[in-house]
Design a protein around this motif. Structure first.
Motif, PDB file in Angstrom:
ATOM      1  N   THR A 161       2.274  -4.816  -7.532  1.00 47.85           N
ATOM      2  CA  THR A 161       3.908  -4.765  -8.585  1.00 47.85           C
ATOM      3  C   THR A 161       4.536  -5.840  -7.326  1.00 47.85           C
ATOM      4  OG1 THR A 161       4.092  -2.414  -8.700  1.00 47.85           O
ATOM      5  CG2 THR A 161       5.839  -3.248  -7.948  1.00 47.85           C
ATOM      6  N   ALA A 162       4.420  -5.713  -5.714  1.00 46.30           N
ATOM      7  CA  ALA A 162       5.130  -7.118  -4.830  1.00 46.30           C
ATOM      8  C   ALA A 162       4.864  -8.137  -5.049  1.00 46.30           C
ATOM      9  CB  ALA A 162       4.359  -6.670  -3.231  1.00 46.30           C
ATOM     10  N   VAL A 163       2.805  -8.486  -5.563  1.00 51.41           N
ATOM     11  CA  VAL A 163       3.261 -10.349  -6.276  1.00 51.41           C
ATOM     12  C   VAL A 163       3.478 -10.229  -7.254  1.00 51.41           C
ATOM     13  CG1 VAL A 163       1.678 -11.759  -6.094  1.00 51.41           C
ATOM     14  CG2 VAL A 163       1.156 -10.011  -4.888  1.00 51.41           C
ATOM     15  N   ARG A 164       3.407  -9.799  -8.359  1.00 55.80           N
ATOM     16  CA  ARG A 164       4.282  -9.878  -9.496  1.00 55.80           C
ATOM     17  C   ARG A 164       5.906  -9.504  -9.797  1.00 55.80           C
ATOM     18  NH1 ARG A 164       2.706  -5.810 -11.824  1.00 55.80           N
ATOM     19  NH2 ARG A 164       4.218  -4.385 -11.448  1.00 55.80           N
ATOM     20  N   ALA A 165       6.633  -8.824  -8.839  1.00 61.33           N
ATOM     21  CA  ALA A 165       8.315  -9.416  -8.305  1.00 61.33           C
ATOM     22  C   ALA A 165       8.378 -10.559  -8.040  1.00 61.33           C
ATOM     23  CB  ALA A 165       8.127  -8.048  -7.667  1.00 61.33           C
ATOM     24  N   TYR A 166       7.088 -10.860  -7.276  1.00 62.46           N
ATOM     25  CA  TYR A 166       7.653 -12.695  -6.708  1.00 62.46           C
ATOM     26  C   TYR A 166       7.873 -13.738  -7.883  1.00 62.46           C
ATOM     27  CZ  TYR A 166       7.279 -16.399  -3.751  1.00 62.46           C
ATOM     28  OH  TYR A 166       7.858 -18.014  -2.760  1.00 62.46           O
ATOM     29  N   ARG A 167       6.512 -13.002  -8.823  1.00 62.34           N
ATOM     30  CA  ARG A 167       5.996 -14.669  -9.717  1.00 62.34           C
ATOM     31  C   ARG A 167       6.953 -14.303 -10.163  1.00 62.34           C
ATOM     32  NH1 ARG A 167       3.217 -13.535 -14.032  1.00 62.34           N
ATOM     33  NH2 ARG A 167       2.967 -11.527 -13.354  1.00 62.34           N
ATOM     34  N   GLU A 168       7.686 -13.456 -10.781  1.00 68.09           N
ATOM     35  CA  GLU A 168       9.047 -12.770 -12.475  1.00 68.09           C
ATOM     36  C   GLU A 168       9.455 -13.459 -11.735  1.00 68.09           C
ATOM     37  OE1 GLU A 168       8.023  -8.928 -13.737  1.00 68.09           O
ATOM     38  OE2 GLU A 168       6.644  -9.038 -14.953  1.00 68.09           O
ATOM     39  N   LYS A 403       5.640   7.353  -0.189  1.00 72.94           N
ATOM     40  CA  LYS A 403       4.567   7.445  -1.650  1.00 72.94           C
ATOM     41  C   LYS A 403       4.923   6.812  -2.328  1.00 72.94           C
ATOM     42  CE  LYS A 403       5.286  11.759   0.781  1.00 72.94           C
ATOM     43  NZ  LYS A 403       3.693  12.355   1.503  1.00 72.94           N
ATOM     44  N   PRO A 404       3.253   7.028  -3.570  1.00 77.46           N
ATOM     45  CA  PRO A 404       3.077   6.046  -3.782  1.00 77.46           C
ATOM     46  C   PRO A 404       4.701   5.295  -5.430  1.00 77.46           C
ATOM     47  CG  PRO A 404       1.591   6.993  -4.202  1.00 77.46           C
ATOM     48  CD  PRO A 404       2.488   8.587  -3.483  1.00 77.46           C
ATOM     49  N   ILE A 405       5.632   6.283  -5.466  1.00 77.87           N
ATOM     50  CA  ILE A 405       6.516   5.803  -6.165  1.00 77.87           C
ATOM     51  C   ILE A 405       7.239   5.232  -5.773  1.00 77.87           C
ATOM     52  CG2 ILE A 405       7.603   7.355  -6.044  1.00 77.87           C
ATOM     53  CD1 ILE A 405       8.314   7.298  -9.366  1.00 77.87           C
ATOM     54  N   GLY A 406       7.671   5.312  -4.338  1.00 82.57           N
ATOM     55  CA  GLY A 406       8.958   4.730  -3.174  1.00 82.57           C
ATOM     56  C   GLY A 406       7.900   3.474  -2.773  1.00 82.57           C
ATOM     57  N   MET A 407       6.684   3.808  -2.423  1.00 79.01           N
ATOM     58  CA  MET A 407       6.557   2.137  -2.000  1.00 79.01           C
ATOM     59  C   MET A 407       6.448   1.783  -2.707  1.00 79.01           C
ATOM     60  SD  MET A 407       3.044   0.722  -0.131  1.00 79.01           S
ATOM     61  CE  MET A 407       3.472   2.606   1.497  1.00 79.01           C
ATOM     62  N   THR A 408       6.243   1.509  -4.061  1.00 84.18           N
ATOM     63  CA  THR A 408       6.526   0.615  -5.716  1.00 84.18           C
ATOM     64  C   THR A 408       7.170   0.032  -5.829  1.00 84.18           C
ATOM     65  OG1 THR A 408       4.227   1.880  -6.493  1.00 84.18           O
ATOM     66  CG2 THR A 408       5.354   0.633  -8.297  1.00 84.18           C
ATOM     67  N   VAL A 409       8.606   0.812  -5.742  1.00 87.10           N
ATOM     68  CA  VAL A 409       9.809   0.346  -5.860  1.00 87.10           C
ATOM     69  C   VAL A 409      10.139  -0.607  -5.105  1.00 87.10           C
ATOM     70  CG1 VAL A 409      12.354   1.019  -6.463  1.00 87.10           C
ATOM     71  CG2 VAL A 409      10.673   2.492  -7.470  1.00 87.10           C
ATOM     72  N   TYR A 410      10.007  -0.674  -3.902  1.00 82.78           N
ATOM     73  CA  TYR A 410      10.677  -1.020  -2.787  1.00 82.78           C
ATOM     74  C   TYR A 410       9.691  -2.621  -2.790  1.00 82.78           C
ATOM     75  CZ  TYR A 410      10.900  -2.243   2.396  1.00 82.78           C
ATOM     76  OH  TYR A 410      10.896  -3.351   3.608  1.00 82.78           O
ATOM     77  N   ALA A 411       8.516  -2.554  -3.254  1.00 85.12           N
ATOM     78  CA  ALA A 411       7.523  -3.408  -3.139  1.00 85.12           C
ATOM     79  C   ALA A 411       8.084  -4.855  -3.963  1.00 85.12           C
ATOM     80  CB  ALA A 411       6.007  -3.280  -3.701  1.00 85.12           C
ATOM     81  N   SER A 412       8.767  -4.054  -5.865  1.00 84.05           N
ATOM     82  CA  SER A 412       9.611  -5.014  -6.254  1.00 84.05           C
ATOM     83  C   SER A 412      10.684  -5.465  -5.660  1.00 84.05           C
ATOM     84  CB  SER A 412      10.053  -4.119  -7.389  1.00 84.05           C
ATOM     85  OG  SER A 412      10.503  -3.458  -6.974  1.00 84.05           O
ATOM     86  N   PHE A 413      11.499  -4.662  -4.877  1.00 84.26           N
ATOM     87  CA  PHE A 413      12.840  -6.184  -3.620  1.00 84.26           C
ATOM     88  C   PHE A 413      12.000  -5.939  -3.023  1.00 84.26           C
ATOM     89  CE2 PHE A 413      14.626  -0.746  -3.976  1.00 84.26           C
ATOM     90  CZ  PHE A 413      15.285  -0.540  -5.701  1.00 84.26           C
ATOM     91  N   CYS A 414      10.743  -6.237  -2.206  1.00 82.50           N
ATOM     92  CA  CYS A 414      10.466  -7.349  -1.165  1.00 82.50           C
ATOM     93  C   CYS A 414      10.072  -8.412  -2.363  1.00 82.50           C
ATOM     94  CB  CYS A 414       9.079  -6.355  -0.451  1.00 82.50           C
ATOM     95  SG  CYS A 414       9.959  -6.109   0.528  1.00 82.50           S
ATOM     96  N   ASP A 439      -0.780 -12.390 -15.489  1.00 81.38           N
ATOM     97  CA  ASP A 439      -1.121 -12.163 -13.404  1.00 81.38           C
ATOM     98  C   ASP A 439      -2.614 -12.300 -13.137  1.00 81.38           C
ATOM     99  OD1 ASP A 439      -3.007 -11.067 -14.942  1.00 81.38           O
ATOM    100  OD2 ASP A 439      -3.036  -8.776 -14.858  1.00 81.38           O
ATOM    101  N   LYS A 440      -2.610 -13.480 -13.338  1.00 82.76           N
ATOM    102  CA  LYS A 440      -3.885 -13.923 -12.461  1.00 82.76           C
ATOM    103  C   LYS A 440      -3.391 -14.350 -11.667  1.00 82.76           C
ATOM    104  CE  LYS A 440      -6.127 -16.774 -15.750  1.00 82.76           C
ATOM    105  NZ  LYS A 440      -6.847 -17.713 -16.357  1.00 82.76           N
ATOM    106  N   PHE A 441      -2.351 -14.854 -10.887  1.00 85.46           N
ATOM    107  CA  PHE A 441      -1.909 -15.050  -9.734  1.00 85.46           C
ATOM    108  C   PHE A 441      -1.609 -13.724  -8.680  1.00 85.46           C
ATOM    109  CE2 PHE A 441       1.395 -15.380  -6.036  1.00 85.46           C
ATOM    110  CZ  PHE A 441       0.406 -15.971  -5.300  1.00 85.46           C
ATOM    111  N   ASP A 442      -1.335 -12.470  -9.217  1.00 84.38           N
ATOM    112  CA  ASP A 442      -0.767 -10.821  -8.672  1.00 84.38           C
ATOM    113  C   ASP A 442      -2.161 -10.448  -8.454  1.00 84.38           C
ATOM    114  OD1 ASP A 442       1.536 -11.820 -10.050  1.00 84.38           O
ATOM    115  OD2 ASP A 442       1.466 -10.607 -11.982  1.00 84.38           O
ATOM    116  N   ARG A 443      -3.068 -10.715  -9.473  1.00 86.67           N
ATOM    117  CA  ARG A 443      -4.811  -9.917  -8.708  1.00 86.67           C
ATOM    118  C   ARG A 443      -5.129 -10.987  -7.997  1.00 86.67           C
ATOM    119  NH1 ARG A 443      -8.086 -10.741 -13.483  1.00 86.67           N
ATOM    120  NH2 ARG A 443      -6.678 -11.906 -14.746  1.00 86.67           N
TER     121      ARG A 443
END
Length: 478
Positions: A161-168, A403-414, A439-443
Motif C-alpha cells: 500500500t505504501a509503495v503503490r501510494a507512492y507510484r500512483e 492495527k492492520p487497517i490503521g497502518m494501511t491507511v497511514y501507509a497511503s498517507f506516507c 504493480d511490478k514496482f510495488d511487489r
C-alpha cells in the motif's frame, strides 16, 4: 557552433528518459537484495557514530534501540545507507529525506495555522536516488507490521500500500503543472476525507467497525496535536520559581543551563554569553521579517534535551523565550547537524555547513516549513546546529499501537507524501514513466522489504548480544 544542451526537455523526452532507465535498472531488479560479502559489522557502524556523541547519552541511545527490532531500525540509518549503496539505481535523483521511516512522518502547523501531514525529520537529507527513500519507508512498514504481530499477508499488504501510494501519486504529479506540484499538500481536511472513505468502503460489518475505530483514534490524535504549542510546553517543561519561569531539571533527559556549566568547563556567565551569541548568529539566517519577529522575544532559559532514537547523543537543546509576558512563551529546539549518513556513499552536500544542508533540504521537501527554521555553528568545537520551533502542533502517530487497517491507511498517507516531496525536487514525469502503471514496482519493493526486515532482525540480535556481552552499554532512561 555546438548547440547548448537543452535544460528544459519536453514532456515526451522526460518520459522517454524514465522508460529508458528500466534498461539500467528493471523495476523487478529491486527485489533481489542480499547482504554484501564484505558487509560492515552493524554494531561497529553504530560504535563509529558514537565517537562524536555525548558519551553520557550513548547508553540512552542504545536503550531506546534495544526496545524492539523496529526501534533498532529507527536508529540504524547508517547501517541501511551502507546496504543501499550496492542496490539497483534507475539514475533518477531527487532530494532525499535520508531517513524516511514511518515514524518520521507526522502533522504540524503551517505558517497559516493549517494542520499538515508531511515528513518531519531531515537530519540525513541529501540529493540522491529516489529509490533509497522508498526502500527505507517500505522496509519500515514491514518491520513495524511484524513488530505489531500482523500476519504475513497483512504485512505484505501494508507495505505494498505504501509503495503503490507512492507510484500512483507520482503518476498524478506527472500530469500536474510545476506550481501545482509545489503547492500540493496533505491537509487535515484531506486526512479526514480519506478516513471517512475508508469507513464507507468497508465491505463487512467488522471492517466498518475497525475503520470507524481508526477514524476516531485519528481525530483524537489531530485534536491533541492542536494543543501542542509553546504554551503547552511551558506547562510540561517549566516551573515558576521566585516569580520567573525556568526549565525543570530531569536528568539525563533534560539538563538546564544552570547545571550545564560544569559539564563544559564554563561558568554560568560564559554559558549565557555563548547562548546570546548563538542566537544572534542564528537570527542572521532568517528572513528579515522573521528575524524582527524573533527579536521581540527575550531568552529566559536553556536546557540540553534528549530527543528521538537515532539522534540521541548528538547535541540538542531547548530554549525558552518570552514575548509580551509570561503567558507568551516561545520554545525553540536546537539540534546538532552532522554529515548525512548518505554522504559516506553519495556525493557530499554542496552546503559546507551541515545545519544549512538540513534546513535547505527540509525547505525543498516540505509543503510548508517552520518560520523559525535556521542554522548556526557552535562555539564548542567543530559542531553545527539547526534551529526550529520545539512544538508547533507537532505530532507523530504511535506506530506500535496501529492495527492492520490503521497502518494501511497511514501507509497511503506516507506514500503520497514521499512522492510529493520527491516530485518537488526531482522529475515526476521521468520517475512516473520508470515506475509504470502496473504493480511490478510495488511487489518488487515489498519483496526487498521482507528480505531487509530479515536482515534487520539479525542485526538487532547482534546488537542485543553486544549489550549482553558488555561491548555496548544500555540504559532504559526515558
Amino acid at each position: 557552433m555546438v548547440k547548448a544542451k537543452d535544460s528544459h526537455p519536453s514532456v515526451e523526452e522526460r518520459a522517454a528518459r524514465g522508460r529508458g532507465c528500466r534498461v539500467k535498472a528493471p523495476v523487478i531488479s529491486h527485489e533481489d537484495w542480499t547482504p554484501a560479502p564484505d558487509r560492515p559489522d552493524p554494531v561497529a557502524l553504530l560504535e563509529e557514530q558514537n565517537i562524536t556523541r555525548e558519551q553520557d547519552l550513548v547508553p540512552v541511545r542504545h536503550g531506546r534501540m534495544l526496545v524492539s527490532p523496529f526501534t533498532f531500525y529507527r536508529g540504524a540509518a547508517k547501517i541501511m545507507a551502507a546496504d543501499l549503496k550496492d542496490t539497483p539505481r534507475a539514475g533518477l535523483a531527487s532530494q532525499l529525506c535520508g531517513d524516511a521511516h514511518l515514524s518520521n512522518f507526522g502533522v504540524f502547523a503551517s505558517p497559516e495555522r493549517t494542520l499538515l501531514f508531511d515528513l518531519n525529520d531531515f537530519d540525513e537529507t541529501l540529493p540522491g536516488p529516489f529509490e533509497y527513500d522508498v526502500k527505507r519507508m517500505a522496509a519500515s512498514f514491514t518491520i513495524a507490521a511484524r513488530n505489531n504481530g500482523f500476519t504475513k499477508e497483512e504485512t505484505r499488504d501494508v507495505t505494498r500500500t505504501a509503495v503503490r501510494a507512492y507510484r500512483e501519486a507520482m503518476s498524478e504529479f506527472a500530469q500536474m503543472g510545476t506550481l501545482d506540484i509545489w503547492y500540493a499538500r496533505l491537509s487535515e481536511q484531506h486526512l479526514v476525507e480519506a478516513l471517512e472513505l475508508a469507513v464507507s468502503t468497508g465491505k463487512s460489518k467488522a471492517q466498518k467497525k475497525a475503520a470507524e475505530g481508526v477514524e476516531k483514534t485519528a481525530r483524537k490524535f489531530v485534536a491533541k496535536a492542536r494543543t501542542r504549542d509553546s504554551l503547552q510546553a511551558l506547562s510540561k517543561l517549566a516551573e515558576l520559581v521566585d516569580g520567573k519561569y525556568r526549565i525543570v531539571s530531569q536528568p539525563p533527559i533534560v539538563i538546564p543551563a544552570r547545571e550545564l556549566g560544569a559539564s563544559y568547563g564554563m561558568d554560568a556567565d560564559d554559558v549565557w554569553h555563548v547562548i546570546r551569541g548563538q542566537l544572534r548568529s542564528y537570527s542572521a539566517t532568517l528572513q528579515d521579517e522573521r528575524r524582527e519577529l524573533l527579536e521581540r522575544f527575550e531568552i529566559i532559559d536553556l536546557a540540553r534535551n534528549v530527543v528521538g532514537v537515532g539522534s540521541v547523543g548528538t547535541r540538542a537543546y531547548i530554549i525558552l523565550l518570552q514575548g509580551r509576558d509570561q503567558r507568551d512563551p516561545l520554545f525553540l529546539q536546537v539540534k546538532e547537524a552532522t554529515r548525512s549518513v548518505l554522504e559516506d556513499h553519495l556525493p557530499k552536500s554542496r552546503f559546507k555547513q551541515p545545519g544549512e544542508r538540513v534546513v535547505q533540504g527540509q525547505r525543498r521537501m516540505q509543503a510548508a516549513s517552520d518560520i523559525f527554521l535556521g542554522w548556526t555553528r557552535s562555539e564548542q568545537g567543530n559542531r553545527y546546529l539547526y534551529w526550529r520551533q520545539l512544538r508547533d502542533m507537532k505530532g507523530s502517530a504511535p506506530a506500535e499501537e496501529m492495527k492492520p487497517i490503521g497502518m494501511t491507511v497511514y501507509a497511503s498517507f506516507c506514500g503520497w507524501t514521499l512522492a510529493r516531496a520527491h516530485a518537488r525536487s526531482g522529475d515526476p514525469i521521468a520517475i512516473a514513466a520508470y515506475l509504470g502503471k502496473s504493480d511490478k514496482f510495488d511487489r518488487s519493493i515489498a519483496k526487498f522489504s521482507e528480505r531487509y526486515a530479515d536482515q534487520n532482525e539479525q542485526d538487532y540480535q547482534a546488537f542485543a548480544d553486544a549489550v549482553r556481552s558488555g561491548r555496548l552499554e544500555a540504559t532504559d532512561a526515558d
